[in-house]
Design a protein around this motif. Sequence first.
Motif: not given
Length: 790
Positions: A13-14, A20-21, A502-506, A566-567
Amino acid sequence: MDAPSPRSKTEISGGAHATRQHDSAHKHVTGSADYIDDMPEPAGTLHGYLGLSDRAHAKITSLDLDAVRAADGVIAVLTAADVPGSNDISPSGRNDEPVLATGTVLFHGQPVFAVIAESREKARRAAKKAVFCYEDLPHVTDVRAAMDANYPLVTDPLKLERGDIEAGLAGSPRRLQGEMRIGGQDHFYLEGHIAFAIPGEDDEVTVWSSTQHPSEVQHMVAHALGTVSNAVTVQVRRMGGGFGGKETQSNQFAAIAAIAAKKLNRAVKIRPDRDDDMIITGKRHDFVVDYDVGYDDSGVIHALDASFAARCGFSSDLSGPVTDRALFHADNCYFYQDVRLVSKPMMTNTVSNTAFRGFGGPQGMLGGERIIEEIAYALGRDPLEIRKANFYGGPGRDITPYHQTVKDNIIARVVEELETSSDYQARRAGIIAFNETSPVVRRGIALTPVKFGISFTATWYNQAGALVHVYQDGSIHLNHGGTEMGQGLNTKVAQVLAEEFQVDLDTIRITATTTGKVPNTSATAASSGTDLNGMAAANAAQQIKTRLVAFAAEKFNIPEDQVAFEPNHVRVGNELMPFGDFIKLAYQERVQLSAAGFYKTPDIHWDRASGKGRPFYYFAYGAAVSEVSVDTLTGEYQVDRVDVLHDAGKSLNPALDIGQIEGAFVQGMGWLTTEELWWDDKGRLRTHAPSTYKIPLASDRPKIFNVKLADWAENREPTIRRSKAVGEPPFMLPISVLEALGMAVASIADYQVSPQLDAPATPERVLMAVERLKAMVTEAYVSGEDEADA
């Protein structure tokens, strides 16, 4: 180990290239974003205010500060004598910009002393009680007057030259000369200048500064305090706008706050009123462009001899580099066979002008576009035809005036696509037909291109650092040398890091920029923030990943090529491990999970003495079509429609890039149409508040505003994810608005005469141009009648 969720198998994500905002968008909207003036103040915090001169150029024969010192709540009054180190904050090192003036004042509003009081209001009121006595000296505020008075600011102005200019001009079938005046612009950031200094032990001080250049503020504060840089820590969480105005102009406020804080051993904050902020701080440079151009019947330019004189103000600041960069962009998208371009930075008794979005490039580009327009009207042709005829091309027509080869030229495709998608030709024909029958309202349309060089021309600034920590739970801390001023830099750099791991933006948290974590930062300027800091962050991540891969290969006895990120997971052989679990295991095995990243732009060089080199790593391109309607009885106008196609390479965040393009367009439109700076005969800036200085309102935006990224574009240079800078290049797209206004005015004389609109093209200037052309038409008619009678 466990199986990942269905989404995490395929995406994060992102990451990079995702829409992305802005990471603080919700805080901006709700008012919960913390700026320096929102920070809790330590007990005993004092407030500073500056005492200003009220002469443009004078010797101070006496200064009585007794009433200031006696005023309610005043703790101290500082003058230049209280500066413990060097009384100079000149970014150019020319020793010509005092922290506080002594002996002679060089512009109206120059800071002479600082009041430190229990409250800001008490300090502000006390500052007005000073009694000055002066011996007035001659002053100059106008560029042309400075040239006539021989007031050069520097003795080594830049000259770019290629070919034989005299022979080229003499051999041209056609030739014309002219002058264009280009106005300046106030930055008008939402958050004004502010500095908050907190004293520490020994010679230490921490300064919160609204600055684009934390390291320069660090060095200048240390310089003024008479200490070394490691005693000063500068922090920047966010700014409420910068646009170049906080690249050097923050130095003075930070230095005075720090001097007061150390002298009184109490926290000190300085924040001027908007009026004083506008009076004290520098603007975009005004220019006068003189040109002599030779061309042929098809509109192809054979030779150009042009000079670019600038109102620089009382000190050097960044005027040398700004006027240099004007020359770098005087060619825009056009090849000049024989060319000589000369800068003329002129000293004036006005505030020292400084960096502003585009850094001289817009003024140079606008001068070049005026020349194209002049040729088009002289030949009775659509200016777009003349533009196309002069575009950079293949070998023999691909060398700039500074001898860099244009290898990534895509302007012809950008213009062709925009010309088609905006239905330019049919709309222009319709506008010409409309103007033939409309007695009052006249319309105009123009398509103008942009080619903008990306890199600092001061080569050493093309470097950046970043600090990345991965914590035991898999959360990631990022600090880099760039500053966030609303442009979304932190969001983009975080996306780069998310993509690397490869991690989420948050998962990523970016903390306040601080000289205590990343040293020797470059200014967040020259559109380089993402290019430099994104690559530095990626470099730090790659260092950590290299260690993690080696650890996993050894731990699980597998080849390194069987370890992959990987994600939200790490694949180790045939098994997936959640990222957080993998990091916890690495920590337990004593793997270093922190790295300092670094990046320097490759393959750039510049020899100013010879005027040759490769100052720019690449070029960003774009084009805009603007349509306007003008009331010829009043000079008032509106922008009816704008279509933009812009090259951001492989965009890291399309939403942020489009937002930057829209904002740059409106800001550039303000520069070219409404934002007029005016000094009176006493050298006083009279346009120093929203009541007298008109920035664009929401109602001034184009009625139809279509902005599109050239989604097929990709940077041929290995920039961060093949993206391109987007901060400055779109600022010049609204040159199309000025030229559309010119077409509407030119319709008065059947497009046979160049309208020669200076900038800003205020309604007053538009009306004057209309009346000038009406008078020419009337004179020609009367002359024709007289000839017929004879």
